[in-house]
Design an enzyme around this catalytic site. Sequence first.
Site: not given
Length: 465
Positions: A145, A230, A232, A272
């Site tokens: 990312y 992570d 998410i 998200k």
Amino acid sequence: MRLLSRKATCNAHGQDSSYFLGWQEYEKNPYHEIKNPTGIIQMGLAENQLSFDLLESWLANNPDAAGFKKDGESIFRELALFQDYHGLPDFKKALVDFMAEIRENRVTFDQNKIVLTAGATSANETLMFCLAESGEAFLLPTPYYPGFDRDLKWRTGVEIVPIQCTSSNDFQITAPALEEAYLEAQKRNLRVKGVLVTNPSNPLGTTMSRSELNLLVNFITAKGIHLISDEIYSGTVFSSPGFVSIMEVLKVRKCENTEVWKRVHIVYSLSKDLGLPGFRVGAIYSNDELVASAATKMSSFGLVSSQTQYLLSALLSDSKFTKNYISENQRRLKQRQKLLVKGLKKAGIICLKSNAGLFCWVNMKHLLGSNTFEAEMELWKKIVYDVKLNISPGSSCHCTEPGWFRVCFANMSEETLNLAMARLKSFVDSMTMTSSHQMLKNSRKRSLTKWVFRLSFHDREPEER
Ligand SMILES: Cc1ncc(COP(=O)(O)O)c(C=O)c1O
């Protein structure tokens, strides 16, 4: 004399990356169905707009939550004054239960180990402050990312060392790649403090396998370092293989009372899965009390407002709603991903097989003029300025192979996605036509030269030959 600080003037923020430049170009000429039908379509933004109607209908049925009332009585004053950085206990309980539900309750989370932050951005940076000194390093698998360059490095001074992953095994992490990254850090005199992964991956849109997760646990155990997962995108997994959280792997391996248990930390956010990036709700989950307590103190720099916590604790405590939301949202994401894959296929473009996320990792190598990142940038510019689609080039995600692009599918209507695919197809068709025209021209030229050569050769007098 410097009038501004080094932090303010250094470029470690990464805003010059094509990832952010694409957003700027989009802002100058945004597509709108009626007002600007030839504008740029934003496909570089991992936003989930597919399930707003579910949230809106919950709000309409539960007016007290947004009206800051409890049992019909206003709690406005209470909320206006609340500023405890430990967060509202009801909200923390609702959030950990939601996280467990996404993992089909194979793992549960303790509300005392969760720290609320203003989004995953803040959670990741806070963890860097807790786990590393300036000049120490975290290893990250590529592609990653693009925001991590800002979130992990900029204000903390922490360095990122890439774990090189390639298309040869669908960008999975391997033991040699981990060792190589570790060695590379040592060569650069950087002390490695941990590994950070995103599971499911942004930008790949894939979940990590149990064997990859076990490999990571083995690696951090052997090296005595941290692991940040992570997660998410954990609620966006829309097809098999399903999502396996790092906590589940630790549980299966019975790591609860071992050293490594305290060195694994999860980052989460509602940006998200619930599609609420504007609400700025994130979290750190750590089994290490010291980390949780330090992060809680640091969270005073990025708290979640009390009215947001109040509203969301009511929403997430409604388990009938959350169950339905999770499955319906996944169903819609799956349908959308299929639409994108189909559209790309029509244009002769394939992508990595994905099962999660709000994007696909698309292979456009065959459209490059040469196998270089310069050619990738050239193609990207054509796609942004001529085709009017903002997608993210793989180089902005630190991919080591030119020609990959991240294409988002959940931040627009189905009609807009269809239009984007039609634009891409006609671009690819025109490229193919131009190149076959060019090939035809070249081959004609060649046969003409041959012919001319032969003619002139045979026309010439024997002595001239
Ligand atoms: C992997 C990953 N981590 C963190 C973030 C930041 O999320 P938030 O909006 O919660 O700060 C994003 C946003 O795109 C992301 O993809």
